[in-house]
Motif scaffolding. Structure first.
Motif, PDB file in Angstrom:
ATOM      1  N   ALA A  17       0.820  -1.216   0.000  1.00 37.71           N
ATOM      2  CA  ALA A  17       0.000   0.000   0.000  1.00 37.71           C
ATOM      3  C   ALA A  17       0.852   1.264   0.000  1.00 37.71           C
ATOM      4  N   LEU A  18       2.050   1.178   0.537  1.00 36.84           N
ATOM      5  CA  LEU A  18       2.907   2.356   0.631  1.00 36.84           C
ATOM      6  C   LEU A  18       3.573   2.723  -0.690  1.00 36.84           C
ATOM      7  N   ARG A  19       3.470   1.852  -1.682  1.00 38.29           N
ATOM      8  CA  ARG A  19       4.044   2.197  -2.994  1.00 38.29           C
ATOM      9  C   ARG A  19       3.386   3.430  -3.588  1.00 38.29           C
ATOM     10  N   ASN A  20       2.139   3.663  -3.210  1.00 32.99           N
ATOM     11  CA  ASN A  20       1.404   4.805  -3.753  1.00 32.99           C
ATOM     12  C   ASN A  20       1.808   6.132  -3.110  1.00 32.99           C
ATOM     13  N   LEU A  21       2.688   6.101  -2.136  1.00 33.25           N
ATOM     14  CA  LEU A  21       3.131   7.345  -1.505  1.00 33.25           C
ATOM     15  C   LEU A  21       3.759   8.308  -2.497  1.00 33.25           C
ATOM     16  N   SER A  40      14.931   5.156  -8.303  1.00 31.80           N
ATOM     17  CA  SER A  40      15.031   6.006  -9.494  1.00 31.80           C
ATOM     18  C   SER A  40      13.869   7.002  -9.569  1.00 31.80           C
ATOM     19  N   THR A  41      12.699   6.620  -9.088  1.00 30.79           N
ATOM     20  CA  THR A  41      11.566   7.543  -9.061  1.00 30.79           C
ATOM     21  C   THR A  41      11.827   8.683  -8.084  1.00 30.79           C
ATOM     22  N   LEU A  42      12.394   8.356  -6.929  1.00 30.98           N
ATOM     23  CA  LEU A  42      12.746   9.399  -5.963  1.00 30.98           C
ATOM     24  C   LEU A  42      13.815  10.325  -6.532  1.00 30.98           C
ATOM     25  N   SER A  59      13.302  -0.822   1.524  1.00 34.17           N
ATOM     26  CA  SER A  59      12.180  -1.755   1.364  1.00 34.17           C
ATOM     27  C   SER A  59      11.723  -1.860  -0.087  1.00 34.17           C
ATOM     28  N   GLU A  60      11.907  -0.810  -0.858  1.00 34.88           N
ATOM     29  CA  GLU A  60      11.507  -0.789  -2.273  1.00 34.88           C
ATOM     30  C   GLU A  60      12.639  -0.208  -3.120  1.00 34.88           C
ATOM     31  N   PRO A  61      13.753  -0.933  -3.290  1.00 36.46           N
ATOM     32  CA  PRO A  61      14.896  -0.378  -4.032  1.00 36.46           C
ATOM     33  C   PRO A  61      14.569  -0.007  -5.475  1.00 36.46           C
ATOM     34  N   SER A  62      13.582  -0.649  -6.054  1.00 28.87           N
ATOM     35  CA  SER A  62      13.232  -0.339  -7.440  1.00 28.87           C
ATOM     36  C   SER A  62      12.643   1.060  -7.588  1.00 28.87           C
TER      37      SER A  62
END
Length: 169
Positions: free
Chosen positions: A56-60, A103-105, A97-100
């Motif tokens: 759920a936190l991917r949508n942050l 690049s978005t950050l 937790s989400e290394p992929s």
């Protein structure tokens, strides 16, 4: 958290502009607001580590998370070292937790603002912030672009000066 950033951070040397008349060295975040932010960031830090909530936190990244984190990091003198450190811890935990999504950050300019705050501006002089630096730098350097941005700032001279500064004793 309701904040607006006027412009995207396009390079490491130029983070998003902030109206400095709002923040003077004597002005700091209200204690109640700082406590609320600290509670929210602590919740995020723990939630990111929990496997059931991670999806759920991917949508942050699609909401106000990135501009809010960028605002806190770029205004560490206003929010204080405690919120600054907690914000960088949340971002590091998110990256680990989400290394992929690193690049978005990076595309959103958040990692550039963090590197600028830690390597160009003065690091807030607390032992907690200094001790969290390896973890933050590791998270930001997980991919080639992050490592290049880190090395481009020639960080080691700056980091070793911390050990000689009376502010950090």
């Amino acid at each position: 958290m309701d904040c607006e950033v006027e412009a995207e951070a396009t390079s490491i040397s130029a983070p998003a502009p902030v109206d400095k008349s709002l923040f003077s060295p004597e002005v700091t975040c209200f204690p109640q607001r700082a406590a609320l932010l600290k509670s929210m960031l602590n919740f995020l830090k723990r939630a990111i580590q929990h496997s059931g909530i991670a999806e759920a936190l991917r949508n942050l990244l699609h909401g106000s998370f990135v501009p809010s984190m960028r605002h806190i990091v770029s205004n560490a003198e206003y929010y204080g070292p405690s919120l600054f450190m907690l914000t960088t811890d949340v971002i590091s935990g998110y990256v680990f937790s989400e290394p992929s999504l690193l690049s978005t950050l990076q595309e959103n300019g958040l990692t550039d603002v963090i590197l600028y705050a830690l390597l160009v501006k003065d690091v807030p002089p607390t032992k907690e912030v200094v001790s969290s630096l390896p973890n933050v730098f590791t998270a930001l350097c997980l991919n080639h672009n992050g490592l290049e941005a880190f090395v481009a700032l020639k960080p080691f001279d700056r980091l070793f000066k911390i050990f000689l500064s009376p502010d950090y004793l």
